[in-house]
Design an enzyme around this catalytic site. Structure first.
Site, PDB file in Angstrom:
ATOM      1  N   GLU A   1      11.337 106.205 -23.013  1.00 26.48           N
ATOM      2  CA  GLU A   1      10.855 107.163 -23.520  1.00 26.48           C
ATOM      3  C   GLU A   1      10.342 106.180 -24.078  1.00 26.48           C
ATOM      4  OE1 GLU A   1      10.354 111.172 -24.117  1.00 26.48           O
ATOM      5  OE2 GLU A   1       8.877 111.132 -25.535  1.00 26.48           O
TER       6      GLU A   1
ATOM      7  N   GLU B   1       1.348 110.879 -30.690  1.00 24.89           N
ATOM      8  CA  GLU B   1       1.149 111.850 -30.475  1.00 24.89           C
ATOM      9  C   GLU B   1       0.407 112.424 -31.589  1.00 24.89           C
ATOM     10  OE1 GLU B   1       5.658 112.949 -29.893  1.00 24.89           O
ATOM     11  OE2 GLU B   1       5.884 111.440 -30.859  1.00 24.89           O
TER      12      GLU B   1
END
Length: 562
Positions: free
Chosen positions: A157, A162
Protein backbone atom coordinates in the site's frame (compact mmCIF):
# COMPACT_ATOMS: atom_id res chain seq x y z
CA UNK A 1 -7.46 24.17 -15.86
CA UNK A 2 -6.82 26.33 -18.95
CA UNK A 3 -4.52 25.22 -21.79
CA UNK A 4 -2.13 28.06 -20.89
CA UNK A 5 -1.95 26.90 -17.29
CA UNK A 6 -1.42 23.33 -18.46
CA UNK A 7 1.57 24.46 -20.53
CA UNK A 8 2.95 26.38 -17.57
CA UNK A 9 2.47 23.32 -15.36
CA UNK A 10 4.39 21.08 -17.73
CA UNK A 11 7.25 23.61 -17.78
CA UNK A 12 7.28 23.85 -14.01
CA UNK A 13 6.95 20.08 -13.62
CA UNK A 14 10.07 19.34 -15.57
CA UNK A 15 12.10 22.21 -14.13
CA UNK A 16 11.13 22.09 -10.47
CA UNK A 17 11.12 18.33 -9.99
CA UNK A 18 13.85 17.37 -12.45
CA UNK A 19 16.70 17.14 -9.95
CA UNK A 20 14.62 15.91 -7.02
CA UNK A 21 13.60 12.40 -8.06
CA UNK A 22 15.76 9.50 -9.18
CA UNK A 23 13.81 8.73 -12.38
CA UNK A 24 11.89 11.34 -14.40
CA UNK A 25 8.72 9.99 -16.02
CA UNK A 26 7.60 12.18 -18.91
CA UNK A 27 4.91 10.38 -20.98
CA UNK A 28 1.30 10.94 -19.89
CA UNK A 29 -0.29 7.46 -20.01
CA UNK A 30 -3.57 7.97 -18.11
CA UNK A 31 -5.49 10.91 -16.73
CA UNK A 32 -8.84 12.34 -15.77
CA UNK A 33 -9.27 16.11 -16.14
CA UNK A 34 -12.91 16.01 -14.94
CA UNK A 35 -14.17 18.10 -17.85
CA UNK A 36 -17.66 16.57 -18.16
CA UNK A 37 -20.28 17.61 -15.61
CA UNK A 38 -22.40 15.00 -13.88
CA UNK A 39 -21.53 11.48 -12.85
CA UNK A 40 -17.94 10.37 -12.47
CA UNK A 41 -16.48 8.89 -15.68
CA UNK A 42 -17.26 5.17 -15.39
CA UNK A 43 -14.52 4.32 -17.90
CA UNK A 44 -11.96 5.62 -15.42
CA UNK A 45 -13.47 5.01 -11.99
CA UNK A 46 -15.32 2.35 -10.00
CA UNK A 47 -17.38 3.09 -6.87
CA UNK A 48 -16.33 0.67 -4.13
CA UNK A 49 -19.35 0.33 -1.85
CA UNK A 50 -19.32 -3.25 -0.55
CA UNK A 51 -18.82 -3.41 3.22
CA UNK A 52 -16.06 -5.65 4.55
CA UNK A 53 -17.09 -8.71 6.57
CA UNK A 54 -18.63 -7.55 9.82
CA UNK A 55 -20.41 -4.58 8.32
CA UNK A 56 -17.85 -1.88 9.11
CA UNK A 57 -14.91 -0.36 7.29
CA UNK A 58 -11.45 -0.69 8.76
CA UNK A 59 -9.80 1.54 11.41
CA UNK A 60 -13.08 2.10 13.21
CA UNK A 61 -14.50 4.22 10.37
CA UNK A 62 -18.24 4.95 10.55
CA UNK A 63 -19.26 5.85 6.98
CA UNK A 64 -21.08 4.10 4.16
CA UNK A 65 -19.43 4.52 0.76
CA UNK A 66 -22.06 5.13 -1.92
CA UNK A 67 -22.39 5.82 -5.65
CA UNK A 68 -24.84 8.68 -5.07
CA UNK A 69 -24.33 11.94 -6.94
CA UNK A 70 -24.48 13.70 -3.58
CA UNK A 71 -21.28 11.91 -2.57
CA UNK A 72 -19.32 12.09 -5.84
CA UNK A 73 -19.88 14.18 -8.94
CA UNK A 74 -18.15 16.44 -11.45
CA UNK A 75 -18.94 20.15 -11.81
CA UNK A 76 -16.98 22.94 -13.47
CA UNK A 77 -13.86 20.85 -14.08
CA UNK A 78 -13.65 19.51 -10.53
CA UNK A 79 -14.42 16.13 -9.02
CA UNK A 80 -16.11 16.53 -5.65
CA UNK A 81 -15.99 13.72 -3.09
CA UNK A 82 -18.39 14.68 -0.31
CA UNK A 83 -18.64 13.17 3.17
CA UNK A 84 -22.08 13.92 4.65
CA UNK A 85 -23.90 13.48 7.90
CA UNK A 86 -27.06 11.59 6.96
CA UNK A 87 -28.64 8.26 7.92
CA UNK A 88 -28.16 5.72 5.13
CA UNK A 89 -29.03 2.04 4.96
CA UNK A 90 -27.20 -0.33 2.62
CA UNK A 91 -26.46 -4.06 2.72
CA UNK A 92 -28.76 -4.30 5.73
CA UNK A 93 -26.66 -1.86 7.78
CA UNK A 94 -27.64 1.69 8.78
CA UNK A 95 -24.92 4.29 9.30
CA UNK A 96 -25.09 8.01 10.06
CA UNK A 97 -22.49 9.18 7.51
CA UNK A 98 -21.95 8.72 3.78
CA UNK A 99 -18.97 9.31 1.52
CA UNK A 100 -17.38 7.96 -1.67
CA UNK A 101 -14.44 5.66 -2.37
CA UNK A 102 -13.24 5.57 -5.97
CA UNK A 103 -10.99 2.88 -7.49
CA UNK A 104 -9.20 3.70 -10.73
CA UNK A 105 -9.82 1.13 -13.47
CA UNK A 106 -6.22 1.73 -14.52
CA UNK A 107 -3.23 0.04 -12.90
CA UNK A 108 0.48 0.44 -13.58
CA UNK A 109 4.00 -0.56 -12.53
CA UNK A 110 6.45 2.33 -11.90
CA UNK A 111 5.73 5.92 -12.83
CA UNK A 112 4.64 9.23 -11.39
CA UNK A 113 1.23 10.25 -10.08
CA UNK A 114 0.16 13.91 -9.84
CA UNK A 115 -3.12 14.83 -8.18
CA UNK A 116 -4.10 18.49 -7.88
CA UNK A 117 -6.62 18.72 -5.08
CA UNK A 118 -8.06 20.76 -2.24
CA UNK A 119 -8.76 18.64 0.83
CA UNK A 120 -11.00 19.13 3.86
CA UNK A 121 -9.47 19.69 7.29
CA UNK A 122 -12.63 19.15 9.38
CA UNK A 123 -12.16 17.30 12.66
CA UNK A 124 -13.05 13.63 12.22
CA UNK A 125 -12.43 13.51 8.45
CA UNK A 126 -9.72 11.43 6.80
CA UNK A 127 -9.22 12.45 3.14
CA UNK A 128 -6.79 10.21 1.27
CA UNK A 129 -5.11 9.77 -2.11
CA UNK A 130 -3.51 6.33 -2.14
CA UNK A 131 -2.71 3.09 -3.96
CA UNK A 132 -3.12 -0.65 -3.46
CA UNK A 133 -1.63 -3.63 -5.23
CA UNK A 134 -3.83 -4.79 -8.10
CA UNK A 135 -3.62 -8.26 -6.58
CA UNK A 136 -5.20 -7.29 -3.24
CA UNK A 137 -7.85 -9.71 -2.03
CA UNK A 138 -10.44 -7.17 -0.91
CA UNK A 139 -14.04 -8.11 -1.61
CA UNK A 140 -15.82 -5.34 -3.47
CA UNK A 141 -12.70 -3.82 -5.03
CA UNK A 142 -12.65 -3.34 -8.80
CA UNK A 143 -9.79 -5.77 -9.51
CA UNK A 144 -10.62 -8.30 -6.79
CA UNK A 145 -12.67 -10.78 -8.81
CA UNK A 146 -9.99 -11.27 -11.47
CA UNK A 147 -6.72 -10.49 -9.69
CA UNK A 148 -7.40 -10.66 -5.93
CA UNK A 149 -4.95 -13.36 -4.84
CA UNK A 150 -2.95 -11.58 -2.13
CA UNK A 151 -3.99 -10.35 1.30
CA UNK A 152 -3.12 -6.95 2.72
CA UNK A 153 -0.38 -5.88 3.45
CA UNK A 154 1.51 -8.35 1.22
CA UNK A 155 -0.09 -6.57 -1.77
CA UNK A 156 1.65 -3.36 -0.73
CA UNK A 157 0.00 0.00 0.00
CA UNK A 158 1.30 3.44 -0.99
CA UNK A 159 -0.37 6.36 0.79
CA UNK A 160 0.37 9.40 -1.35
CA UNK A 161 -1.48 11.85 0.89
CA UNK A 162 -3.60 11.48 3.99
CA UNK A 163 -4.75 14.04 6.52
CA UNK A 164 -6.50 13.96 9.86
CA UNK A 165 -4.77 11.02 11.56
CA UNK A 166 -1.67 12.77 13.00
CA UNK A 167 -2.92 14.78 16.01
CA UNK A 168 0.61 15.15 17.38
CA UNK A 169 1.74 17.04 14.27
CA UNK A 170 1.26 20.77 13.60
CA UNK A 171 -1.70 22.18 11.71
CA UNK A 172 -1.65 21.76 7.92
CA UNK A 173 0.48 18.60 8.18
CA UNK A 174 -0.02 15.95 5.49
CA UNK A 175 1.42 12.45 5.68
CA UNK A 176 2.66 9.77 3.29
CA UNK A 177 3.17 6.15 4.29
CA UNK A 178 4.11 2.69 3.03
CA UNK A 179 2.49 -0.51 4.31
CA UNK A 180 4.37 -3.76 3.77
CA UNK A 181 4.59 -7.17 5.51
CA UNK A 182 7.57 -5.83 7.49
CA UNK A 183 5.78 -2.66 8.66
CA UNK A 184 2.04 -2.14 8.46
CA UNK A 185 -0.88 -0.65 10.34
CA UNK A 186 0.95 1.71 12.66
CA UNK A 187 3.83 1.67 10.16
CA UNK A 188 7.24 3.21 10.73
CA UNK A 189 7.62 3.93 7.00
CA UNK A 190 6.14 7.42 7.09
CA UNK A 191 7.05 10.95 6.12
CA UNK A 192 5.22 14.23 6.06
CA UNK A 193 5.34 17.96 5.58
CA UNK A 194 3.35 21.11 6.25
CA UNK A 195 1.31 22.58 3.39
CA UNK A 196 0.55 26.28 3.18
CA UNK A 197 -3.09 27.17 3.81
CA UNK A 198 -4.25 23.55 3.66
CA UNK A 199 -8.02 23.29 3.26
CA UNK A 200 -8.33 26.54 1.35
CA UNK A 201 -5.79 26.14 -1.45
CA UNK A 202 -5.22 23.55 -4.13
CA UNK A 203 -1.93 21.62 -3.89
CA UNK A 204 -0.27 19.05 -6.13
CA UNK A 205 0.22 15.74 -4.32
CA UNK A 206 2.70 13.50 -6.14
CA UNK A 207 4.35 10.10 -5.89
CA UNK A 208 7.38 9.07 -7.99
CA UNK A 209 7.86 5.28 -8.09
CA UNK A 210 10.96 3.70 -9.63
CA UNK A 211 12.50 0.22 -9.26
CA UNK A 212 14.90 1.80 -6.73
CA UNK A 213 12.83 4.08 -4.51
CA UNK A 214 9.48 5.78 -3.93
CA UNK A 215 9.47 9.55 -3.39
CA UNK A 216 6.61 11.78 -2.25
CA UNK A 217 6.27 15.42 -3.31
CA UNK A 218 4.15 18.39 -2.31
CA UNK A 219 3.89 21.02 -5.04
CA UNK A 220 6.82 19.36 -6.89
CA UNK A 221 9.17 19.33 -3.86
CA UNK A 222 10.28 15.98 -2.43
CA UNK A 223 9.71 15.62 1.32
CA UNK A 224 10.02 11.85 1.90
CA UNK A 225 11.73 8.96 0.12
CA UNK A 226 11.38 5.25 0.89
CA UNK A 227 14.39 3.19 -0.17
CA UNK A 228 15.21 -0.07 1.67
CA UNK A 229 18.88 -0.92 1.19
CA UNK A 230 18.12 -4.58 0.56
CA UNK A 231 14.73 -5.06 -1.07
CA UNK A 232 12.77 -8.18 -0.15
CA UNK A 233 9.15 -9.30 -0.46
CA UNK A 234 8.78 -8.23 3.15
CA UNK A 235 9.81 -4.60 2.70
CA UNK A 236 9.35 -4.10 -1.05
CA UNK A 237 6.13 -5.60 -2.47
CA UNK A 238 6.24 -2.69 -4.92
CA UNK A 239 7.35 -4.62 -8.01
CA UNK A 240 3.84 -5.28 -9.31
CA UNK A 241 0.98 -3.11 -10.62
CA UNK A 242 -1.02 -0.87 -8.31
CA UNK A 243 -4.19 1.17 -8.75
CA UNK A 244 -5.36 4.51 -7.34
CA UNK A 245 -7.97 5.25 -4.69
CA UNK A 246 -9.63 8.55 -3.72
CA UNK A 247 -11.84 8.77 -0.65
CA UNK A 248 -12.83 10.52 2.58
CA UNK A 249 -13.23 8.27 5.62
CA UNK A 250 -15.03 9.39 8.76
CA UNK A 251 -14.21 8.90 12.44
CA UNK A 252 -12.18 5.99 13.76
CA UNK A 253 -8.51 6.92 14.02
CA UNK A 254 -9.42 10.28 12.46
CA UNK A 255 -10.93 11.16 15.84
CA UNK A 256 -14.30 12.21 17.15
CA UNK A 257 -16.70 13.79 14.67
CA UNK A 258 -18.16 17.03 16.11
CA UNK A 259 -21.91 17.01 16.69
CA UNK A 260 -22.35 20.05 14.41
CA UNK A 261 -20.61 18.41 11.43
CA UNK A 262 -22.73 18.49 8.26
CA UNK A 263 -20.41 17.77 5.33
CA UNK A 264 -16.86 18.08 3.99
CA UNK A 265 -15.58 18.03 0.41
CA UNK A 266 -12.39 17.01 -1.33
CA UNK A 267 -12.12 18.74 -4.72
CA UNK A 268 -9.87 17.18 -7.37
CA UNK A 269 -8.76 19.20 -10.41
CA UNK A 270 -6.97 16.34 -12.17
CA UNK A 271 -5.33 12.94 -11.74
CA UNK A 272 -2.37 12.22 -14.06
CA UNK A 273 -0.07 9.21 -14.39
CA UNK A 274 3.25 9.44 -16.24
CA UNK A 275 5.56 6.67 -17.43
CA UNK A 276 8.34 6.33 -20.00
CA UNK A 277 7.06 4.51 -23.06
CA UNK A 278 9.65 5.21 -25.79
CA UNK A 279 11.75 2.22 -26.86
CA UNK A 280 15.40 3.00 -26.10
CA UNK A 281 18.40 1.41 -27.89
CA UNK A 282 21.02 4.14 -27.36
CA UNK A 283 23.70 3.75 -24.70
CA UNK A 284 24.59 6.51 -22.21
CA UNK A 285 27.40 8.95 -23.02
CA UNK A 286 29.67 11.38 -21.14
CA UNK A 287 29.83 9.24 -18.00
CA UNK A 288 31.99 10.77 -15.26
CA UNK A 289 32.62 9.75 -11.65
CA UNK A 290 34.64 11.56 -8.99
CA UNK A 291 35.12 11.76 -5.25
CA UNK A 292 33.25 14.40 -3.27
CA UNK A 293 33.28 15.09 0.46
CA UNK A 294 35.16 12.64 2.68
CA UNK A 295 34.61 12.23 6.41
CA UNK A 296 35.81 9.70 8.95
CA UNK A 297 32.93 7.33 8.13
CA UNK A 298 31.61 8.37 4.68
CA UNK A 299 32.81 8.88 1.13
CA UNK A 300 30.73 10.85 -1.34
CA UNK A 301 30.66 9.73 -4.98
CA UNK A 302 29.65 12.30 -7.62
CA UNK A 303 28.19 10.67 -10.74
CA UNK A 304 26.92 12.11 -14.01
CA UNK A 305 26.05 10.87 -17.49
CA UNK A 306 23.81 11.68 -20.46
CA UNK A 307 21.21 9.50 -22.12
CA UNK A 308 18.52 10.11 -24.72
CA UNK A 309 15.92 8.45 -22.47
CA UNK A 310 16.36 11.13 -19.81
CA UNK A 311 17.41 8.73 -17.05
CA UNK A 312 20.59 6.99 -15.90
CA UNK A 313 21.10 3.99 -13.59
CA UNK A 314 24.37 3.59 -11.69
CA UNK A 315 25.76 0.41 -10.12
CA UNK A 316 28.38 0.89 -7.40
CA UNK A 317 30.47 -2.06 -6.16
CA UNK A 318 32.91 -2.02 -3.23
CA UNK A 319 34.01 -4.59 -0.63
CA UNK A 320 31.50 -7.14 -1.94
CA UNK A 321 28.64 -4.65 -1.60
CA UNK A 322 26.45 -3.51 -4.53
CA UNK A 323 24.41 -0.31 -4.54
CA UNK A 324 22.00 0.62 -7.35
CA UNK A 325 20.74 4.19 -7.77
CA UNK A 326 19.27 6.30 -10.56
CA UNK A 327 19.28 9.94 -11.61
CA UNK A 328 17.95 12.15 -14.40
CA UNK A 329 20.25 12.43 -17.40
CA UNK A 330 22.79 15.26 -17.12
CA UNK A 331 22.08 15.82 -13.42
CA UNK A 332 24.91 15.13 -10.98
CA UNK A 333 24.03 12.34 -8.55
CA UNK A 334 25.55 12.45 -5.07
CA UNK A 335 25.84 9.03 -3.41
CA UNK A 336 27.18 8.99 0.14
CA UNK A 337 28.65 5.62 1.14
CA UNK A 338 28.06 5.24 4.92
CA UNK A 339 29.42 3.20 7.83
CA UNK A 340 33.06 3.16 6.69
CA UNK A 341 36.15 2.68 8.86
CA UNK A 342 38.39 5.64 9.69
CA UNK A 343 41.72 6.05 7.89
CA UNK A 344 40.82 3.26 5.49
CA UNK A 345 41.24 3.09 1.71
CA UNK A 346 38.24 2.00 -0.36
CA UNK A 347 38.06 1.06 -4.04
CA UNK A 348 34.87 1.63 -6.02
CA UNK A 349 33.84 0.14 -9.38
CA UNK A 350 31.02 2.20 -10.92
CA UNK A 351 29.02 1.43 -14.06
CA UNK A 352 26.38 3.50 -15.89
CA UNK A 353 23.46 2.23 -17.93
CA UNK A 354 20.02 3.45 -18.89
CA UNK A 355 16.79 1.90 -17.63
CA UNK A 356 16.52 -0.19 -20.81
CA UNK A 357 19.82 -1.86 -19.91
CA UNK A 358 22.07 -0.15 -22.49
CA UNK A 359 25.57 0.11 -20.97
CA UNK A 360 28.07 2.95 -21.22
CA UNK A 361 30.73 1.70 -23.63
CA UNK A 362 33.67 2.19 -21.25
CA UNK A 363 32.17 0.74 -18.05
CA UNK A 364 33.32 0.62 -15.30
CA UNK A 365 35.06 3.67 -13.85
CA UNK A 366 37.39 2.83 -10.95
CA UNK A 367 37.90 5.23 -8.01
CA UNK A 368 39.92 5.10 -4.79
CA UNK A 369 39.50 7.19 -1.65
CA UNK A 370 40.63 7.08 1.97
CA UNK A 371 38.44 8.08 4.89
CA UNK A 372 39.77 10.69 7.28
CA UNK A 373 40.45 10.43 10.98
CA UNK A 374 37.77 11.47 13.42
CA UNK A 375 37.88 15.13 14.47
CA UNK A 376 35.03 15.40 16.88
CA UNK A 377 33.22 14.15 19.98
CA UNK A 378 30.49 11.58 20.52
CA UNK A 379 28.64 9.99 23.38
CA UNK A 380 25.34 8.78 24.78
CA UNK A 381 22.96 10.08 27.44
CA UNK A 382 19.48 9.70 28.93
CA UNK A 383 18.95 13.21 30.38
CA UNK A 384 16.09 15.34 29.03
CA UNK A 385 14.95 18.92 29.48
CA UNK A 386 11.42 18.16 28.26
CA UNK A 387 9.66 14.81 28.18
CA UNK A 388 11.61 11.68 29.05
CA UNK A 389 13.80 9.03 27.43
CA UNK A 390 13.36 5.38 28.36
CA UNK A 391 16.64 4.23 26.76
CA UNK A 392 18.30 7.47 25.73
CA UNK A 393 20.14 8.86 22.74
CA UNK A 394 23.48 8.89 20.96
CA UNK A 395 25.11 12.10 19.78
CA UNK A 396 28.13 13.05 17.69
CA UNK A 397 29.80 16.31 16.66
CA UNK A 398 32.30 16.12 13.80
CA UNK A 399 34.34 19.06 12.48
CA UNK A 400 34.76 19.05 8.70
CA UNK A 401 36.74 22.11 7.64
CA UNK A 402 34.80 24.98 9.16
CA UNK A 403 31.54 23.02 9.25
CA UNK A 404 30.23 20.86 12.09
CA UNK A 405 28.12 17.81 11.34
CA UNK A 406 25.75 17.11 14.24
CA UNK A 407 24.12 13.68 14.48
CA UNK A 408 21.61 12.45 17.07
CA UNK A 409 20.02 9.01 17.32
CA UNK A 410 16.95 8.37 19.48
CA UNK A 411 17.29 4.92 21.05
CA UNK A 412 13.78 4.65 22.55
CA UNK A 413 11.68 2.01 20.82
CA UNK A 414 7.99 2.07 19.96
CA UNK A 415 7.94 5.73 18.85
CA UNK A 416 5.92 6.34 15.69
CA UNK A 417 6.42 9.16 13.20
CA UNK A 418 9.62 10.48 14.78
CA UNK A 419 10.92 13.79 13.45
CA UNK A 420 13.80 15.82 14.89
CA UNK A 421 14.60 19.52 15.33
CA UNK A 422 18.01 20.93 16.21
CA UNK A 423 17.88 23.46 19.08
CA UNK A 424 20.61 26.10 19.27
CA UNK A 425 21.02 27.31 22.84
CA UNK A 426 22.12 30.92 22.28
CA UNK A 427 20.40 32.64 20.59
CA UNK A 428 17.65 30.03 20.57
CA UNK A 429 16.69 28.67 17.16
CA UNK A 430 14.88 25.52 16.02
CA UNK A 431 15.86 23.89 12.72
CA UNK A 432 14.50 20.66 11.13
CA UNK A 433 17.07 17.86 10.90
CA UNK A 434 17.50 15.40 8.04
CA UNK A 435 16.58 11.78 8.63
CA UNK A 436 19.44 9.40 7.81
CA UNK A 437 17.70 6.12 8.65
CA UNK A 438 15.53 4.80 11.43
CA UNK A 439 15.63 7.39 14.22
CA UNK A 440 19.02 8.84 13.22
CA UNK A 441 18.98 12.52 12.27
CA UNK A 442 21.72 14.89 11.17
CA UNK A 443 22.30 18.55 10.43
CA UNK A 444 25.47 20.33 9.29
CA UNK A 445 26.04 23.88 10.50
CA UNK A 446 28.42 25.89 8.34
CA UNK A 447 30.98 28.66 8.80
CA UNK A 448 32.05 27.87 12.36
CA UNK A 449 35.18 29.27 14.06
CA UNK A 450 37.79 26.71 15.10
CA UNK A 451 38.16 26.83 18.89
CA UNK A 452 34.73 28.36 19.56
CA UNK A 453 32.21 26.51 21.73
CA UNK A 454 28.75 25.71 20.42
CA UNK A 455 25.83 24.15 22.34
CA UNK A 456 22.95 22.20 20.81
CA UNK A 457 20.07 19.94 21.84
CA UNK A 458 17.55 17.98 19.80
CA UNK A 459 13.78 17.82 20.08
CA UNK A 460 12.37 14.45 19.00
CA UNK A 461 8.66 14.76 18.19
CA UNK A 462 6.48 11.68 17.63
CA UNK A 463 2.90 10.49 17.79
CA UNK A 464 1.63 11.31 21.27
CA UNK A 465 4.48 13.43 22.58
CA UNK A 466 8.03 14.73 22.43
CA UNK A 467 11.40 14.30 24.15
CA UNK A 468 14.14 16.94 24.20
CA UNK A 469 17.80 16.11 24.94
CA UNK A 470 19.97 18.19 27.21
CA UNK A 471 22.16 20.87 25.63
CA UNK A 472 25.54 19.42 24.70
CA UNK A 473 28.53 21.78 24.34
CA UNK A 474 31.22 21.13 21.75
CA UNK A 475 34.46 22.96 20.98
CA UNK A 476 34.74 23.26 17.19
CA UNK A 477 37.79 21.34 15.97
CA UNK A 478 38.19 19.46 19.26
CA UNK A 479 39.54 15.94 18.86
CA UNK A 480 38.00 14.72 22.12
CA UNK A 481 36.68 11.41 20.72
CA UNK A 482 40.05 10.28 19.40
CA UNK A 483 41.50 7.34 21.35
CA UNK A 484 43.89 5.41 19.11
CA UNK A 485 44.75 2.70 21.63
CA UNK A 486 41.12 1.89 22.36
CA UNK A 487 40.26 1.90 18.66
CA UNK A 488 43.15 -0.44 17.81
CA UNK A 489 41.98 -2.93 20.42
CA UNK A 490 38.32 -2.56 19.45
CA UNK A 491 39.08 -3.16 15.78
CA UNK A 492 40.41 -6.62 16.65
CA UNK A 493 37.01 -7.90 17.83
CA UNK A 494 36.00 -11.25 16.33
CA UNK A 495 32.76 -13.16 15.77
CA UNK A 496 31.58 -16.17 13.78
CA UNK A 497 30.83 -15.17 10.18
CA UNK A 498 28.58 -16.25 8.50
CA UNK A 499 26.24 -16.33 11.49
CA UNK A 500 22.87 -17.87 12.26
CA UNK A 501 20.42 -17.09 15.12
CA UNK A 502 23.05 -15.60 17.48
CA UNK A 503 26.39 -13.76 17.20
CA UNK A 504 29.04 -14.36 19.85
CA UNK A 505 31.47 -11.41 19.97
CA UNK A 506 34.98 -11.60 21.43
CA UNK A 507 36.79 -8.34 22.24
CA UNK A 508 39.80 -7.10 24.23
CA UNK A 509 37.81 -4.05 25.37
CA UNK A 510 34.35 -3.70 26.88
CA UNK A 511 31.64 -3.30 24.25
CA UNK A 512 28.89 -0.88 25.30
CA UNK A 513 26.53 -1.38 22.38
CA UNK A 514 26.12 -3.49 19.26
CA UNK A 515 24.15 -2.20 16.25
CA UNK A 516 23.41 -3.93 12.95
CA UNK A 517 22.75 -1.85 9.85
CA UNK A 518 21.66 -2.60 6.30
CA UNK A 519 24.20 -1.96 3.58
CA UNK A 520 22.85 1.57 3.03
CA UNK A 521 22.88 2.51 6.69
CA UNK A 522 19.35 1.69 7.88
CA UNK A 523 19.43 0.57 11.53
CA UNK A 524 18.09 -3.00 11.80
CA UNK A 525 18.65 -3.83 15.47
CA UNK A 526 20.53 -2.58 18.55
CA UNK A 527 21.58 -4.40 21.71
CA UNK A 528 22.51 -2.49 24.90
CA UNK A 529 22.18 -5.47 27.21
CA UNK A 530 24.00 -8.67 26.31
CA UNK A 531 26.60 -7.31 23.88
CA UNK A 532 28.63 -10.52 23.81
CA UNK A 533 25.79 -12.62 22.40
CA UNK A 534 23.43 -10.81 20.03
CA UNK A 535 20.11 -12.31 18.90
CA UNK A 536 19.74 -12.19 15.10
CA UNK A 537 16.86 -14.65 14.70
CA UNK A 538 14.61 -11.89 13.33
CA UNK A 539 17.04 -10.93 10.55
CA UNK A 540 16.49 -12.09 6.99
CA UNK A 541 19.33 -13.83 5.18
CA UNK A 542 21.73 -11.36 3.63
CA UNK A 543 24.70 -9.06 4.17
CA UNK A 544 24.72 -6.46 6.97
CA UNK A 545 27.13 -4.09 8.73
CA UNK A 546 27.94 -5.04 12.33
CA UNK A 547 28.94 -2.00 14.42
CA UNK A 548 30.39 -2.28 17.93
CA UNK A 549 30.84 0.67 20.29
CA UNK A 550 33.24 1.18 23.20
CA UNK A 551 33.20 4.53 24.98
CA UNK A 552 33.41 7.07 22.11
CA UNK A 553 34.84 4.62 19.55
CA UNK A 554 33.10 2.41 17.02
CA UNK A 555 34.24 -0.25 14.59
CA UNK A 556 32.33 -1.74 11.65
CA UNK A 557 32.67 -5.15 10.00
CA UNK A 558 30.64 -6.98 7.37
CA UNK A 559 28.21 -9.61 8.65
CA UNK A 560 26.68 -12.44 6.62
CA UNK A 561 23.44 -13.90 8.04
CA UNK A 562 22.53 -17.38 6.85
Amino acid sequence: MSKLNSVLFVFLFFNLSFAQVDVVYSDLVWSDEFDTNGVVNSSNWFHQTQLPDGGSWFNGEVQHYTNQLTNSSVTGGLLSIVAKKEPFTDQGVTKQYTSARLNSKFSFLYGRVDVRAKIPTNQGTWPAIWMLGKNVNEDGGFFDTTYGTTSWPACGEIDIMEHGITPSQPANYIQSALHTPSSFGNTTNIGGTVANNLGNDFHIYSMNWSPYQISFLLDNVVYYTYNPAIKTLSNWPFNAEQYLLLNIAMGGIAGTIPSNFTQATMEVDYVRVYQNTTIDTQAPTNFTASIGTITSSTIELLLNADDNSGNISYEINYNGITINVASPSGVQKSVVIPNLLTNTNYSFSISARDLAGNNFVENPILLNATTSGVLGCSGADTQSQQGTFSIGYNYAFETIGTDVKITFEMLDTGRVGVVAYLWKQTPFTETPMNNVSGNIFTKTITGQTIGSTISYAVKFAYAGGLSVTKYIPYEVGNNCSLDTETFDKLSKFTFQNPAKEFITINSEVTIDKVSIYSLLGALVTTSHQNTNEVDIRNLSKGIYLLTVYSDSQKCVKKLVVE
